[in-house]
Design a protein around this motif. Structure first.
Motif, PDB file in Angstrom:
ATOM      1  N   GLN A 209      55.000  37.435  37.099  1.00  0.00           N
ATOM      2  CA  GLN A 209      55.250  38.858  36.893  1.00  0.00           C
ATOM      3  C   GLN A 209      56.345  39.279  37.867  1.00  0.00           C
ATOM      4  OE1 GLN A 209      51.724  41.484  36.049  1.00  0.00           O
ATOM      5  NE2 GLN A 209      50.597  39.705  36.779  1.00  0.00           N
TER       6      GLN A 209
ATOM      7  N   GLY B 135      46.120  46.315  43.553  1.00  0.00           N
ATOM      8  CA  GLY B 135      45.407  45.770  42.396  1.00  0.00           C
ATOM      9  C   GLY B 135      44.195  44.984  42.816  1.00  0.00           C
ATOM     10  N   GLN B 136      43.836  44.030  41.963  1.00  0.00           N
ATOM     11  CA  GLN B 136      42.637  43.221  42.171  1.00  0.00           C
ATOM     12  C   GLN B 136      42.957  41.770  41.861  1.00  0.00           C
ATOM     13  OE1 GLN B 136      39.255  43.799  39.451  1.00  0.00           O
ATOM     14  NE2 GLN B 136      37.920  43.863  41.251  1.00  0.00           N
TER      15      GLN B 136
ATOM     16  N   GLY C 293      42.581  37.958  40.806  1.00  0.00           N
ATOM     17  CA  GLY C 293      41.757  37.228  39.865  1.00  0.00           C
ATOM     18  C   GLY C 293      41.194  35.984  40.531  1.00  0.00           C
TER      19      GLY C 293
ATOM     20  N   ASN D 143      40.089  43.688  45.787  1.00  0.00           N
ATOM     21  CA  ASN D 143      41.030  44.798  45.815  1.00  0.00           C
ATOM     22  C   ASN D 143      41.918  44.719  47.063  1.00  0.00           C
ATOM     23  OD1 ASN D 143      39.973  46.280  43.440  1.00  0.00           O
ATOM     24  ND2 ASN D 143      38.141  46.458  44.726  1.00  0.00           N
TER      25      ASN D 143
ATOM     26  N   GLU E  12      50.867  33.536  39.854  1.00  0.00           N
ATOM     27  CA  GLU E  12      49.491  33.046  39.900  1.00  0.00           C
ATOM     28  C   GLU E  12      49.483  31.631  39.330  1.00  0.00           C
ATOM     29  OE1 GLU E  12      46.302  36.382  39.047  1.00  0.00           O
ATOM     30  OE2 GLU E  12      48.011  36.630  37.697  1.00  0.00           O
TER      31      GLU E  12
ATOM     32  N   ARG F   8      40.852  33.072  35.869  1.00  0.00           N
ATOM     33  CA  ARG F   8      41.352  34.263  35.182  1.00  0.00           C
ATOM     34  C   ARG F   8      42.421  34.957  36.025  1.00  0.00           C
ATOM     35  NH1 ARG F   8      38.929  31.902  31.904  1.00  0.00           N
ATOM     36  NH2 ARG F   8      37.344  32.648  30.441  1.00  0.00           N
TER      37      ARG F   8
ATOM     38  N   GLY G 221      44.561  38.169  37.691  1.00  0.00           N
ATOM     39  CA  GLY G 221      44.184  39.445  38.270  1.00  0.00           C
ATOM     40  C   GLY G 221      44.920  40.595  37.615  1.00  0.00           C
ATOM     41  N   ARG G 222      44.818  41.786  38.236  1.00  0.00           N
ATOM     42  CA  ARG G 222      45.498  42.984  37.737  1.00  0.00           C
ATOM     43  C   ARG G 222      46.329  43.558  38.874  1.00  0.00           C
ATOM     44  NH1 ARG G 222      40.223  43.838  35.943  1.00  0.00           N
ATOM     45  NH2 ARG G 222      39.919  45.514  37.470  1.00  0.00           N
ATOM     46  N   TYR G 223      47.604  43.786  38.609  1.00  0.00           N
ATOM     47  CA  TYR G 223      48.524  44.173  39.662  1.00  0.00           C
ATOM     48  C   TYR G 223      49.407  45.331  39.197  1.00  0.00           C
ATOM     49  CZ  TYR G 223      46.951  39.516  40.783  1.00  0.00           C
ATOM     50  OH  TYR G 223      46.150  38.423  40.992  1.00  0.00           O
ATOM     51  N   TYR G 224      49.693  46.252  40.145  1.00  0.00           N
ATOM     52  CA  TYR G 224      50.445  47.457  39.823  1.00  0.00           C
ATOM     53  C   TYR G 224      51.459  47.733  40.930  1.00  0.00           C
ATOM     54  CZ  TYR G 224      46.079  47.731  37.227  1.00  0.00           C
ATOM     55  OH  TYR G 224      44.986  47.424  36.454  1.00  0.00           O
TER      56      TYR G 224
END
Length: 407
Positions: free
Chosen positions: A105, A119-120, A122, A156, A187, A196, A198-201
Motif C-alpha cells: 500500500q 489503524g490496526q 493484522g 491499534n 505486509e 490476514r 490489517g487496516r491502515y489509514y
C-alpha cells in the motif's frame, strides 16, 4: 516558428478552443503525448531480451501496465489531491519483481507535510512501513516494523510522520526526510491459509483545500510528465535483469540489503534458463530469518503468476527433506514432488530470494539436469505429490488472494 507561436498561444490563452490548422489545442496536446509514448515504448521493446513469443506478448502488457501506473502517479500528484493509501501490485501493475508474499500500500506525500498514520495490525508475519522517493532514482529513508509501533493488545497504533517531532508528542514518530515523496506499507504473509491483512489509514494534518478548474495548459503539462515518467519507469529494472542474465544463469547469489532500507534483510538474484525436458534443482538450507522465500519472475522483472501457479514458495509453504535441506524443482511439467517452481511457460526469467529479518545469509546451490534423471538427484525419502494435492495448493493461493486484496 509555427510550433512556437502555437505553444505561445496555448500558454497565454489556455481558454481559447479555436481550431488551428484544422485541430484544436487539445488535439495537438494529445498527439504529442501519444507520439512520445509510442517512441518510448518502441525503444523499450527493442532493448529487452525476448527469447520466446510469450515474452514478446508480455512486453506489450508490461508497457500498458506501466503507462497506466505512470498516468495514475501523475493524477495523484495533481494539486488538491488528498493522500490516500492505495493497493499496489496485485495480479496487475507488477513492477520491480514484486513479492509473492507481500501486500503493498502506498500514498504520495509531501516532504513538507505532517501526517498521521493509524489503524490496526493484522496477523501478517511482517509489517513494515517506509518513507521512500519513487520519482527519479529510488531512495529509501526511515522505516518502522510492526514491533516498533507500540500497538495495544488489539493491534491499534498511531504514528506521526513529520519533519520534526513536536514537543508535546509522546507517541511514535517517523522523521520525514526532505527527499520523501511516498509512504510505503508492506505486509508479508507466511501462512497464506490463516494470516490476514490489517487496516491502515493516512491523514494529512497540515492541509488546505484546493479546488480550481483545470486548464488545457495544466493538462498539457500532466500528459508531458506522464510520458516522461513512463519512459523512465518502464525500463528502470532492465539493468538488474541484464546483469542476472549475463552472470547468474542457473545460479543464485544472496547479499545483505542496502537500497531497500529495511534492516536485517537479505535479497538474492539469479536467472533460470531451463528448456523443456530439463529441470533446475534449487537446494538450500533454511536461513535463521523471520520469513524467507524463493520466487520466479519474467524478463520484464515482474513476478510470474504465483496465484494460479506454484511460482513461489516461502518457508511455511515449502516442504523440507529428511536431511533438513529444502529442494525446489523448476520444470515445465509437474514433477510430482514437493516444491515445484512452475515457470508458467517461461523458458527464461528471474529468480529472487528474500530473507526477511535474517541473522545470516544462505546461498542456494543450483543444478540443471535432464528431467528424466530427477529421481537420481533427490533424496530417497522424497514424497510424491498428486495432481489433487497440487490443485489444493493452488486453491489456498486463490483464497488468500481474495482476502489479501479485498477492499
Amino acid at each position: 516558428m509555427r510550433i512556437f507561436l502555437f505553444s505561445l498561444l496555448v500558454l497565454c490563452h489556455p481558454h481559447l478552443y479555436a481550431q488551428i490548422d484544422g485541430e484544436t489545442a487539445e488535439t495537438k496536446v494529445w498527439r504529442e503525448f501519444t507520439r512520445q509514448v509510442e517512441a518510448a515504448g518502441v525503444e523499450i521493446l527493442n532493448s529487452y531480451p525476448q527469447p520466446e513469443a510469450l515474452d514478446r506478448a508480455e512486453g506489450l502488457r508490461y508497457l500498458l501496465q506501466q503507462l497506466g501506473s505512470s498516468l495514475q502517479q501523475q493524477l495523484i500528484e495533481q494539486p488538491g489531491q488528498i493522500p490516500l493509501l492505495r493497493v499496489g501490485a496485485t495480479t496487475i501493475n507488477k513492477w520491480g519483481l514484486d513479492g509473492a508474499d507481500a501486500k503493498y500500500q502506498v500514498a504520495t506525500i509531501s516532504s513538507s507535510g505532517s501526517y498521521r498514520l493509524y489503524g490496526q495490525l493484522g496477523s501478517a508475519r511482517l509489517f513494515a512501513m517506509q518513507l521512500t522517493r519513487m520519482s527519479g532514482t529510488f531512495a529509501a529513508y526511515g522505516a518502522l516494523t510492526g514491533d516498533q509501533l507500540k500497538a495495544d493488545k488489539a493491534g491499534n497504533f498511531e504514528v506521526l510522520i513529520a519533519p520534526h517531532k513536536p514537543d508535546d508528542w509522546s507517541g511514535v514518530w517517523l522523521e520525514l526526510n526532505s527527499g520523501t515523496d511516498n509512504v510505503l506499507i508492506r505486509e508479508y504473509f507466511g501462512d497464506w491459509a490463516n494470516e490476514r491483512p490489517g487496516r491502515y489509514y493516512l491523514e494529512q494534518l497540515n492541509t488546505t483545500a484546493a479546488d480550481t478548474p483545470i486548464t488545457t495548459t495544466q493538462m498539457a503539462t500532466l500528459l508531458q510528465d506522464t510520458a516522461t515518467t513512463f519512459s523512465s519507469r518502464a525500463p528502470q529494472w532492465q539493468g538488474r535483469g541484464e546483469q542476472s542474465r549475463k552472470y547468474l544463469e542457473n545460479k543464485g547469489h544472496v547479499k545483505k540489503s542496502g537500497e531497500e532500507g529495511l534492516a536485517a534483510n537479505a535479497y538474492g538474484s539469479g536467472w533460470f534458463n531451463v528448456a523443456r525436458g530439463e529441470a533446475l534443482i534449487v537446494e538450500m538450507e533454511a536461513p535463521d530469518a523471520l520469513l524467507w522465500s524463493v520466487q520466479l519472475g519474467n524478463v520484464w522483472w515482474e513476478s510470474i503468476d504465483y496465484i494460479n501457479h506454484t511460482a513461489s514458495y516461502n518457508d511455511s509453504q515449502a516442504v523440507v527433506s529428511g536431511d533438513g535441506k529444502y529442494r525446489f524443482v523448476l520444470s515445465h511439467s509437474d514433477p510430482g514432488v514437493p516444491n515445484w517452481l512452475d515457470p508458467a511457460g517461461h523458458t527464461e526469467g528471474a529468480l529472487l530470494f528474500r530473507m526477511q529479518k535474517t541473522k545470516g545469509i544462505v546461498n542456494p546451490r543450483l543444478e540443471l539436469i535432464p528431467i528424466d534423471k530427477l529421481a537420481q538427484h533427490l533424496p530417497e525419502d522424497t514424497i510424491a505429490v498428486s495432481s489433487e494435492q497440487r490443485q489444493h495448493e493452488i486453491s489456498i493461493r486463490r483464497q488468500h488472494a481474495a482476502i489479501r486484496w479485498a477492499p
